[in-house]
Write a protein that holds these residues in place. Structure first.
Motif, short mmCIF file in Angstrom:
data_model
loop_
_atom_site.label_atom_id
_atom_site.label_comp_id
_atom_site.label_asym_id
_atom_site.label_seq_id
_atom_site.Cartn_x
_atom_site.Cartn_y
_atom_site.Cartn_z
N UNK A 170 0.83 -1.20 0.00
CA UNK A 170 0.00 0.00 0.00
C UNK A 170 0.87 1.26 0.00
N UNK A 171 1.93 1.23 0.79
CA UNK A 171 2.85 2.38 0.83
C UNK A 171 3.55 2.56 -0.52
N UNK A 172 3.94 1.44 -1.14
CA UNK A 172 4.61 1.51 -2.44
C UNK A 172 3.66 2.04 -3.51
N UNK A 173 2.40 1.65 -3.43
CA UNK A 173 1.40 2.13 -4.37
C UNK A 173 1.18 3.63 -4.21
N UNK A 174 1.09 4.08 -2.97
CA UNK A 174 0.91 5.52 -2.71
C UNK A 174 2.11 6.31 -3.22
N UNK A 175 3.32 5.76 -3.00
CA UNK A 175 4.54 6.43 -3.47
C UNK A 175 4.55 6.51 -5.00
N UNK A 176 4.09 5.44 -5.65
CA UNK A 176 4.05 5.42 -7.11
C UNK A 176 3.06 6.45 -7.64
N UNK A 177 1.92 6.57 -6.99
CA UNK A 177 0.92 7.56 -7.40
C UNK A 177 1.46 8.97 -7.22
N UNK A 178 2.12 9.21 -6.09
CA UNK A 178 2.70 10.54 -5.83
C UNK A 178 3.77 10.88 -6.86
N UNK A 179 4.61 9.89 -7.21
CA UNK A 179 5.66 10.11 -8.21
C UNK A 179 5.05 10.44 -9.57
N UNK A 180 3.97 9.74 -9.91
CA UNK A 180 3.30 10.01 -11.19
C UNK A 180 2.77 11.44 -11.22
N UNK A 181 2.19 11.88 -10.12
CA UNK A 181 1.66 13.25 -10.05
C UNK A 181 2.78 14.28 -10.22
N UNK A 182 3.89 14.03 -9.54
CA UNK A 182 5.01 14.98 -9.59
C UNK A 182 5.59 15.07 -11.00
N UNK A 183 5.84 13.90 -11.62
CA UNK A 183 6.41 13.89 -12.97
C UNK A 183 5.48 14.57 -13.96
N UNK A 184 4.20 14.26 -13.91
CA UNK A 184 3.26 14.84 -14.86
C UNK A 184 3.12 16.34 -14.65
#
Length: 214
Positions: A170-184
């Motif tokens: 769950x933490x890894x998924x949240x981190x992946x979502x946050x990274x996607x938001x930042x990159x985009x």
């Protein structure tokens, strides 16, 4: 080499298109990563649920055994055997999902304990059929209680491992979502910045002849 107006315009629009292409590629990569994490998360949750279901099945097995020892009905005996079959089926499915070495080891221990309990139940049933009340009562109070205690301890340890993996995923998924938001967001702002520069540059190219004529 002096660039013509056409080449300058082409270069400006190309820069914007390159940035937009980069945004699309990164968005696709990040969304794929998020999707993979979500699938992994779903598998971990399903494994945790299966562990809890194993515990419920064994408790049903225990209840059916007590029911038969109390009243000797065929329904309790049938439920006891059905619970044993349900456990074996679910355990086999769960074994295919587990990837943590310690979790696999705990599941193997649970399988052995459940089999011991099933065999213990058969012994108790034979004593019941022979009307040896004191003997099967003593057996339940000693051997049965010990197997049950070991099973409960082991299944809680397995559930703890699976819960930890669920939390980590769950933490890894949240981190992946946050990274996607930042990159985009980053590349979106870059594309916007380049677009403004190109628009300003094009406006100057277009306005120069107009100003010169006026």
């Amino acid at each position: 080499m002096k660039m013509t107006v056409r080449k300058k315009l082409f270069a400006g629009f190309s820069a914007v298109l390159v940035i937009l292409a980069a945004v699309v590629v990164i968005a696709y990569y990040e969304m794929t990563s998020v999707n993979n994490h979500m699938q992994l998360m779903n598998n971990k949750v399903q494994s945790l649920i299966a562990v809890k279901e194993l515990q419920v099945i064994v408790r049903r097995e225990q209840g059916s055994m007590r029911g038969y020892l109390l009243i000797g009905d065929d329904t309790s005996l049938t439920n006891f055997n059905q619970a044993h079959d349900d456990y074996k089926k679910l355990s086999s499915e769960l074994a295919q999902k587990l990837d943590h070495p310690e979790a696999k080891s705990f599941l193997q221990q649970l399988d052995k304990l459940e089999q011991q309990f099933y065999q213990f139940g058969q012994e108790a049933f034979q004593l019941k059929q022979q009307n040896k009340v004191n003997e099967y009562t003593q057996l339940v109070a000693t051997k049965g209680r010990e197997i049950t205690k070991q099973f409960e301890t082991t299944v809680e340890q397995l559930a703890k491992i699976e819960q930890t993996e669920v939390n980590q995923t769950n933490n890894a998924t949240s981190a992946s979502v946050d990274a996607a938001k930042i990159w985009m967001l980053t590349f979106g702002l870059i594309a916007l910045f380049v677009g403004v520069i190109v628009a300003y540059y094009i406006s100057r190219i277009i306005s120069r002849p107009v100003v010169a004529v006026s």
